[in-house]
Write a protein that holds these residues in place. Structure first.
Motif, PDB file in Angstrom:
ATOM      1  N   LEU A 110       0.807  -1.213   0.000  1.00 35.87           N
ATOM      2  CA  LEU A 110       0.000   0.000   0.000  1.00 35.87           C
ATOM      3  C   LEU A 110       0.845   1.270   0.000  1.00 35.87           C
ATOM      4  O   LEU A 110       0.322   2.375  -0.119  1.00 35.87           O
ATOM      5  CB  LEU A 110      -0.936   0.008   1.211  1.00 35.87           C
ATOM      6  N   ASP A 111       2.161   1.100   0.121  1.00 35.06           N
ATOM      7  CA  ASP A 111       3.053   2.252   0.117  1.00 35.06           C
ATOM      8  C   ASP A 111       3.181   2.813  -1.298  1.00 35.06           C
ATOM      9  O   ASP A 111       3.207   2.064  -2.279  1.00 35.06           O
ATOM     10  CB  ASP A 111       4.434   1.848   0.652  1.00 35.06           C
ATOM     11  N   GLU A 112       3.280   4.121  -1.405  1.00 36.09           N
ATOM     12  CA  GLU A 112       3.378   4.754  -2.719  1.00 36.09           C
ATOM     13  C   GLU A 112       4.620   4.330  -3.484  1.00 36.09           C
ATOM     14  O   GLU A 112       4.645   4.373  -4.717  1.00 36.09           O
ATOM     15  CB  GLU A 112       3.372   6.275  -2.557  1.00 36.09           C
ATOM     16  N   SER A 113       5.665   3.933  -2.745  1.00 38.99           N
ATOM     17  CA  SER A 113       6.924   3.571  -3.396  1.00 38.99           C
ATOM     18  C   SER A 113       6.966   2.109  -3.842  1.00 38.99           C
ATOM     19  O   SER A 113       7.950   1.686  -4.457  1.00 38.99           O
ATOM     20  CB  SER A 113       8.099   3.838  -2.437  1.00 38.99           C
ATOM     21  N   TYR A 114       5.926   1.325  -3.530  1.00 39.73           N
ATOM     22  CA  TYR A 114       5.918  -0.079  -3.931  1.00 39.73           C
ATOM     23  C   TYR A 114       5.948  -0.166  -5.463  1.00 39.73           C
ATOM     24  O   TYR A 114       5.236   0.578  -6.153  1.00 39.73           O
ATOM     25  CB  TYR A 114       4.676  -0.778  -3.378  1.00 39.73           C
ATOM     26  N   PRO A 115       6.787  -1.046  -6.024  1.00 41.95           N
ATOM     27  CA  PRO A 115       6.954  -1.103  -7.492  1.00 41.95           C
ATOM     28  C   PRO A 115       5.647  -1.215  -8.270  1.00 41.95           C
ATOM     29  O   PRO A 115       5.465  -0.537  -9.284  1.00 41.95           O
ATOM     30  CB  PRO A 115       7.836  -2.345  -7.680  1.00 41.95           C
ATOM     31  N   MET A 116       4.716  -2.064  -7.810  1.00 40.37           N
ATOM     32  CA  MET A 116       3.472  -2.221  -8.556  1.00 40.37           C
ATOM     33  C   MET A 116       2.595  -0.984  -8.450  1.00 40.37           C
ATOM     34  O   MET A 116       1.856  -0.644  -9.388  1.00 40.37           O
ATOM     35  CB  MET A 116       2.717  -3.465  -8.060  1.00 40.37           C
ATOM     36  N   ALA A 117       2.671  -0.283  -7.308  1.00 42.50           N
ATOM     37  CA  ALA A 117       1.921   0.970  -7.173  1.00 42.50           C
ATOM     38  C   ALA A 117       2.482   2.014  -8.136  1.00 42.50           C
ATOM     39  O   ALA A 117       1.729   2.758  -8.784  1.00 42.50           O
ATOM     40  CB  ALA A 117       1.994   1.476  -5.735  1.00 42.50           C
ATOM     41  N   ARG A 118       3.804   2.077  -8.238  1.00 39.15           N
ATOM     42  CA  ARG A 118       4.429   2.999  -9.188  1.00 39.15           C
ATOM     43  C   ARG A 118       4.087   2.614 -10.629  1.00 39.15           C
ATOM     44  O   ARG A 118       3.902   3.476 -11.488  1.00 39.15           O
ATOM     45  CB  ARG A 118       5.949   3.024  -8.998  1.00 39.15           C
ATOM     46  N   GLU A 119       4.008   1.310 -10.871  1.00 41.28           N
ATOM     47  CA  GLU A 119       3.660   0.841 -12.206  1.00 41.28           C
ATOM     48  C   GLU A 119       2.241   1.276 -12.586  1.00 41.28           C
ATOM     49  O   GLU A 119       1.987   1.676 -13.732  1.00 41.28           O
ATOM     50  CB  GLU A 119       3.764  -0.683 -12.257  1.00 41.28           C
ATOM     51  N   LEU A 120       1.331   1.205 -11.628  1.00 40.38           N
ATOM     52  CA  LEU A 120      -0.043   1.636 -11.884  1.00 40.38           C
ATOM     53  C   LEU A 120      -0.097   3.138 -12.138  1.00 40.38           C
ATOM     54  O   LEU A 120      -0.814   3.601 -13.039  1.00 40.38           O
ATOM     55  CB  LEU A 120      -0.944   1.267 -10.705  1.00 40.38           C
ATOM     56  N   LEU A 121       0.654   3.909 -11.362  1.00 36.83           N
ATOM     57  CA  LEU A 121       0.699   5.357 -11.559  1.00 36.83           C
ATOM     58  C   LEU A 121       1.263   5.701 -12.932  1.00 36.83           C
ATOM     59  O   LEU A 121       0.756   6.589 -13.629  1.00 36.83           O
ATOM     60  CB  LEU A 121       1.540   6.005 -10.461  1.00 36.83           C
ATOM     61  N   LYS A 122       2.309   4.976 -13.323  1.00 33.22           N
ATOM     62  CA  LYS A 122       2.923   5.190 -14.637  1.00 33.22           C
ATOM     63  C   LYS A 122       1.953   4.835 -15.760  1.00 33.22           C
ATOM     64  O   LYS A 122       1.907   5.510 -16.792  1.00 33.22           O
ATOM     65  CB  LYS A 122       4.204   4.359 -14.748  1.00 33.22           C
ATOM     66  N   PHE A 123       1.172   3.791 -15.549  1.00 32.36           N
ATOM     67  CA  PHE A 123       0.221   3.346 -16.572  1.00 32.36           C
ATOM     68  C   PHE A 123      -0.899   4.370 -16.775  1.00 32.36           C
ATOM     69  O   PHE A 123      -1.252   4.705 -17.909  1.00 32.36           O
ATOM     70  CB  PHE A 123      -0.375   1.993 -16.165  1.00 32.36           C
ATOM     71  N   SER A 124      -1.459   4.856 -15.658  1.00 32.67           N
ATOM     72  CA  SER A 124      -2.571   5.808 -15.763  1.00 32.67           C
ATOM     73  C   SER A 124      -2.765   6.535 -14.435  1.00 32.67           C
ATOM     74  O   SER A 124      -3.045   5.897 -13.414  1.00 32.67           O
ATOM     75  CB  SER A 124      -3.859   5.085 -16.149  1.00 32.67           C
TER      76      SER A 124
END
Length: 403
Positions: free
Chosen positions: A239-253
Motif C-alpha cells: 500500500l506504500d506509494e513507493s511499492y513497485p506495482m503501485a508505481r507501475e499503476l501510476l505510470k500506466f494511468s
C-alpha cells in the motif's frame, strides 16, 4: 461452464517468479553446503558426486514439503509466502553445521538449527532441514551413530522448545531447559559411547548452552515475531506509494491510480464500520482493477499480477471476484470492495454539473447501492442487511469520495 473453468484454471496457477527464485536459491545453498562439507573433510570427487546426488534427492523432497506446508497455511499463516525467510534460515543453518564440523565430538549446536527453522518456518520444515544437514555432516565426517542420535534429539527438543519460547511467560523456562540440555547431553552420550566420563565436555557444553540461550532470548524471539508479522508487513509494503506495482499503476494511468486510492481509502473505512478486515479491503481496493495493466481478460490478468507479487491470499481472492465476472463476492471484504469500486466508478463518470448538488450525489449513492443489493450480488458474501445499511449510510454522509 466456460466461466467456471477459467476461474479454476486461474486460481490453480501457483508457481510464481518470487517463489521460483527462492527455490533456486535453496538449491544452490544445498549444493554449496554439500560441496563445502566434502571439501572440509577432504573427500574425493566420486564421494562428492554421491553426496551431491543425495543432496538433490533431499532438495526434491524438501520442495514438496515446502509446497505442502504453504498450501496448508503452515508457513507464517500465509499461503502466498515467497519463501524468502525460509531461504535465509536455511543458509544460516547450513553455515552453523559447517562451523560445527570443526567442533569436538558431541558438541554440535544443532539445537540452533531447530530454533531458527521453526521460528521462520514450521516444525516439519525444521526437522527436515536439521536431519539432512546433520546426516550429511555425520556421513561425510565419519560421525558415530551416537552422535547422530544426539543430533536428532537436539532437533526434536529445539522444535518443541521454540514454539513454547514464543510465549513470554515461558521464555526463560525454555532458556533454562536449553542450557541444561547443552550441558548434560554431550557428557551423557560420550559416556554411552566410550564408557568414561569426560568432565571437559560439561564445561564446553555450558559455553555452548550460554550461546544458545542468548540466541534464543535475543534473536529467535525476534525471528518468530517477524514470521507472524509477515502478512501485516506485506500489507504495509504493497500500500506504500513507493511499492513497485503501485508505481507501475501510476505510470500506466494517473486516472486509474487516483481511482485505486479512492476505492482503497473508502473500502478500508467501510471495513472498520462493519468489523471486516481493514487491511484486505484497503489492499484489494487499491489493486482491484490491476489487471488493466496487462489488458483483457482483466480478472485473469489481475490474478496473475497478484500472484506474481505474492499478495496475501485474501487480496487475491477479492481480485479473482472482480466485478462478479468469474464469481460473485464470497466474503464480506469482497462485497465491500465491489460496492465501493462500483459506486466511485459511477460517480467519476458523471459530470460536475450533475453532481453539483449534494442531494443529487446522495440519490446516486442510494440508487447504485440498492441496485447492487437487488441484483443479489452479495447473497453469498456474508454481508448482512445491517452491514449493508451501515456502509450505505457512511457512503452517503462521506463528502470526500472523489478527492
Amino acid at each position: 461452464a466456460g466461466r467456471k473453468t477459467g476461474e479454476t484454471q486461474v486460481m490453480r496457477e501457483r508457481y510464481v517468479a518470487k517463489r521460483v527464485i527462492n527455490l533456486l536459491l535453496l538449491f544452490l545453498i544445498t549444493a554449496g553446503f554439500t560441496a563445502a562439507l566434502c571439501q572440509l573433510q577432504g573427500l574425493y570427487a566420486d564421494e562428492l558426486t554421491g553426496y551431491l546426488f543425495l543432496a538433490f534427492m533431499f532438495f526434491v523432497l524438501f520442495v514438496y514439503v515446502l509446497e505442502y506446508s504453504r498450501a496448508e497455511g503452515k508457513i507464517a499463516d500465509n499461503r502466498e509466502t515467497d519463501y524468502s525467510k525460509i531461504s535465509a534460515g536455511f543458509f544460516a543453518s547450513a553455515l552453523i553445521i559447517l562451523i560445527s564440523v570443526r567442533l569436538p565430538e558431541f558438541l554440535k549446536p544443532v539445537i540452533l538449527v531447530a530454533l531458527i527453522m521453526t521460528a521462520l518456518g514450521s516444525q516439519m520444515i525444521a526437522v527436515c532441514t536439521g536431519l539432512f544437514l546433520c546426516a550429511l555432516m555425520c556421513l561425510a565426517g565419519g560421525g558415530s551413530a551416537q552422535e547422530m542420535v544426539l543430533c536428532c534429539l537436539m532437533l526434536l527438543f529445539g522444535c518443541m522448545l521454540e514454539l513454547t519460547a514464543e510465549r513470554a511467560h515461558l521464555r526463560y523456562w525454555c532458556a533454562a531447559i536449553v542450557f541444561a540440555l547443552a550441558v548434560m547431553l554431550p557428557g551423557i552420550f560420550y559416556y554411552l559411547a566410550y564408557r568414561e566420563v569426560k568432565l571437559s565436555l560439561f564445561l564446553f557444553g555450558a559455553v555452548e548452552g550460554a550461546v544458545e540461550v542468548i540466541f534464543l532470548l535475543l534473536v529467535i524471539t525476534q525471528l518468530a515475531a517477524a514470521k507472524h508479522a509477515e502478512v501485516s508487513d506485506l500489507f504495509a509494503d504493497i500500500l506504500d506509494e513507493s511499492y513497485p506495482m503501485a508505481r507501475e499503476l501510476l505510470k500506466f494511468s494517473r486516472t486509474e491510480y487516483r481511482h485505486a486510492r479512492r476505492v482503497s481509502h473508502a473500502a478500508a473505512k467501510c471495513a472498520e464500520i462493519v468489523g471486516a478486515d481493514r487491511n484486505v479491503c484497503a489492499a484489494a481496493g487499491f489493486y482491484y482493477r490491476i489487471g488493466i495493466i496487462e489488458g483483457e481478460p482483466l480478472v485473469e490478468s489481475g490474478i496473475r499480477i497478484a500472484r506474481k507479487e505474492c499478495f496475501p491470499e485474501g487480496v487475491i481472492g477479492v481480485i479473482s471476484e472482480y466485478n462478479g465476472e468469474l464469481a460473485l463476492p464470497s466474503t464480506t471484504e469482497s462485497a465491500i470492495v465491489h460496492m465501493v469500486d462500483g459506486l466511485i466508478k459511477k460517480l467519476e463518470v458523471l459530470d460536475s454539473q450533475t453532481m453539483s448538488s449534494e442531494w443529487n450525489q446522495d440519490m446516486v449513492i442510494y440508487q447504485t447501492l440498492n441496485d447492487f443489493s437487488a441484483m443479489g450480488m452479495y447473497d453469498k458474501s456474508g454481508l448482512s442487511m445491517n452491514m449493508f445499511l451501515k456502509i450505505r449510510e457512511y457512503l452517503v454522509k462521506e463528502e470526500k469520495l472523489l478527492l
